[in-house]
Design a protein around this motif. Structure first.
Motif, short mmCIF file in Angstrom:
data_model
loop_
_atom_site.label_atom_id
_atom_site.label_comp_id
_atom_site.label_asym_id
_atom_site.label_seq_id
_atom_site.Cartn_x
_atom_site.Cartn_y
_atom_site.Cartn_z
N ILE A 11 -48.65 23.23 130.04
CA ILE A 11 -47.64 22.17 130.21
C ILE A 11 -46.28 22.84 130.13
O ILE A 11 -45.96 23.48 129.13
CB ILE A 11 -47.75 21.10 129.10
CG1 ILE A 11 -49.15 20.49 129.10
CG2 ILE A 11 -46.69 20.02 129.31
CD1 ILE A 11 -49.36 19.49 127.98
N CYS A 12 -45.51 22.72 131.22
CA CYS A 12 -44.20 23.34 131.28
C CYS A 12 -43.15 22.25 131.12
O CYS A 12 -43.38 21.09 131.47
CB CYS A 12 -44.05 24.03 132.63
SG CYS A 12 -42.40 24.65 132.95
N ARG A 13 -41.98 22.63 130.63
CA ARG A 13 -40.89 21.66 130.47
C ARG A 13 -40.54 20.99 131.81
O ARG A 13 -40.16 19.83 131.86
CB ARG A 13 -39.66 22.35 129.88
CG ARG A 13 -38.53 21.43 129.55
CD ARG A 13 -37.72 21.91 128.37
NE ARG A 13 -38.43 21.81 127.12
CZ ARG A 13 -38.49 20.71 126.37
NH1 ARG A 13 -37.88 19.63 126.74
NH2 ARG A 13 -39.16 20.71 125.24
N THR A 14 -40.73 21.74 132.91
CA THR A 14 -40.46 21.16 134.23
C THR A 14 -41.36 19.95 134.50
O THR A 14 -40.95 19.01 135.17
CB THR A 14 -40.65 22.25 135.31
OG1 THR A 14 -39.74 23.30 135.04
CG2 THR A 14 -40.40 21.72 136.71
N ASP A 15 -42.58 19.96 133.96
CA ASP A 15 -43.47 18.80 134.12
C ASP A 15 -42.81 17.57 133.50
O ASP A 15 -42.94 16.45 134.02
CB ASP A 15 -44.83 19.04 133.45
CG ASP A 15 -45.56 20.25 134.02
OD1 ASP A 15 -45.22 20.67 135.14
OD2 ASP A 15 -46.45 20.79 133.33
N GLY A 57 -48.55 19.91 136.90
CA GLY A 57 -49.16 21.13 136.37
C GLY A 57 -49.04 22.30 137.31
O GLY A 57 -49.59 22.27 138.42
N HIS A 58 -48.29 23.34 136.88
CA HIS A 58 -48.11 24.51 137.74
C HIS A 58 -48.30 25.80 136.95
O HIS A 58 -47.70 26.82 137.26
CB HIS A 58 -46.73 24.47 138.42
CG HIS A 58 -45.61 24.36 137.42
ND1 HIS A 58 -45.13 23.16 136.98
CD2 HIS A 58 -44.91 25.30 136.78
CE1 HIS A 58 -44.16 23.38 136.10
NE2 HIS A 58 -44.01 24.68 135.95
N GLU A 59 -49.10 25.73 135.92
CA GLU A 59 -49.51 26.94 135.19
C GLU A 59 -51.05 26.90 135.16
O GLU A 59 -51.66 26.69 134.14
CB GLU A 59 -48.97 26.92 133.76
CG GLU A 59 -47.44 26.96 133.70
CD GLU A 59 -46.91 27.04 132.28
OE1 GLU A 59 -45.99 27.84 132.06
OE2 GLU A 59 -47.40 26.31 131.39
N MET A 75 -48.19 31.81 133.91
CA MET A 75 -47.96 31.44 135.31
C MET A 75 -46.62 30.75 135.56
O MET A 75 -46.20 30.63 136.70
CB MET A 75 -49.11 30.56 135.83
CG MET A 75 -50.46 31.26 135.87
SD MET A 75 -50.44 32.93 136.59
CE MET A 75 -49.94 32.57 138.27
N CYS A 76 -45.94 30.26 134.51
CA CYS A 76 -44.56 29.78 134.73
C CYS A 76 -43.64 30.26 133.62
O CYS A 76 -42.67 30.96 133.88
CB CYS A 76 -44.47 28.27 134.87
SG CYS A 76 -42.78 27.78 135.26
N ALA A 77 -43.95 29.91 132.37
CA ALA A 77 -43.12 30.38 131.26
C ALA A 77 -42.96 31.89 131.38
O ALA A 77 -41.86 32.44 131.25
CB ALA A 77 -43.77 30.00 129.94
ZN ZN Z 1 -42.66 25.68 134.88
#
Ligand code: ZN
Ligand code: ZN
Length: 333
Positions: free
Chosen positions: A37-41, A59-61, A146-148
């Motif tokens: 879970i990324c902050r962008t979500d 979801g992008h990680e 994958m993102c962070a």
């Molecule tokens: Zn992200």
């Protein structure tokens, strides 16, 4: 398949069932093992990023295993582990794509925003925008890379020569960047919300030479700083802590308004710049570097069905490291 979908700004994600389709073209069908879970979500869920795909699965990680391949998919085998990041597609033709800056593509597609993401049991992803995952990581550990990790790495590349590096907002990205910086002999100064002793403790355990609140001045001026928190008022605070000629990198995709500040804070060749998205080259470099450091992500896992609860914990800032969703069939795997 089971998935959690966007149901409108500020609404909880909605549990849903979707068909699993045979992949076409260059696509991979991936059984999801974990999705960070990324902050962008949160910015997508709050409607702060405009025009998401209707009923998008965030979801992008995403980390999973290839279960089927389209006829033109390349670079992977059935059963292979694969990661899917935010950058899901670029046009390859615009000025930015042709000058090595596909992160700024005029017609991009983004996983979990304009393409369905990984809060699901399966995801379909373009094989040209997917990456093999280093063996040393479990699915859940690899997810935040994958993102962070990737965006953090792109930010860090801009400040890699700094001796004293400040990091504002000590969450998922920061705890990865701190490990990269320490590995490269940099001194890390960690800034958190005041009283967030858990994040400060994590920062020290990862080798930060100093950890304190964002309102505090570090014991020495910094050569560079990165702000990962989406809090505009941190910009003048961080500039105040910067040495002459220092660089301040803004690593968030969305930030609240930056208050007006005196020119003195920017004078003497201080630089403020943002970092947008990632290139595939960033992913290749970072996934090569990660096991060498080795970066060890701190993760807390939640069942996919508890996505809303996990998001609430992240929103309150009550989470140390990264939150990762795991589909029911993968729990304990
Ligand atoms: Zn992200
Ligand atoms: Zn382009």
């Amino acid at each position: 398949m089971h998935a959690m979908e966007f149901a409108g700004a500020h609404q909880p994600l909605h549990p849903t069932e979707r068909p699993v389709r045979k992949p076409t073209g260059r696509n991979l069908l991936i059984r999801v093992g974990a999705c960070g879970i990324c902050r962008t979500d949160l910015h997508v869920i709050d409607g702060e990023l405009e025009h998401p795909k209707a009923r998008v699965i965030p979801g992008h990680e995403v980390v999973g295993r290839v279960v089927a391949m389209g006829p033109e998919a390349r670079g992977f085998k059935i059963g292979e582990r694969v990661g899917v990041p935010w950058l899901g597609f670029t046009c390859g033709r615009c000025h930015f794509c042709r000058s090595g800056r596909e992160n700024l593509c005029d017609k991009p597609k983004f996983t979990g925003y304009t393409l369905d993401g990984g809060y699901a049991e399966y995801i379909t992803a373009d094989s040209h925008y997917s990456f093999p995952i280093p063996k040393i990581y479990s699915d859940a550990e690899a997810a935040p890379l994958m993102c962070a990790g990737l965006i953090g790495y792109r930010c860090w590349k801009l400040v890699r020569t700094a001796k004293r590096l400040g990091i504002y907002g000590f969450g998922a990205a920061a705890h990865i960047v701190a490990q990269i910086a320490k590995h490269h002999g940099q001194q890390v100064y960690a800034f958190t919300r005041s009283g967030d002793t858990a994040a400060q403790k994590l920062a020290r355990s990862l080798g930060a030479v100093w950890a304190g609140s964002s309102e505090e001045m570090p014991p020495k001026l910094l050569d560079a700083a990165i702000i990962f928190a989406s809090v505009g008022p941190l910009v003048p605070l961080a500039l105040k802590a910067l040495e002459k000629g220092g660089t301040l990198v803004l690593g968030g995709i969305h930030m609240s308004e930056i208050p007006a500040f005196s020119y003195d804070l920017l004078w003497e060749e201080r630089i403020v710049r943002s970092v947008a998205n990632l290139t595939r080259q960033d992913a290749i470099e970072f996934l090569r570097l990660a096991p060498r450091v080795p970066i060890r992500p701190h993760v807390t896992t939640y069942p996919l069905d508890e996505a809303n609860e996990a998001i609430a914990v992240l929103r309150k800032g009550n989470l140390v490291g990264a939150a990762v969703l795991v589909p029911a069939a993968c729990e304990g795997a």
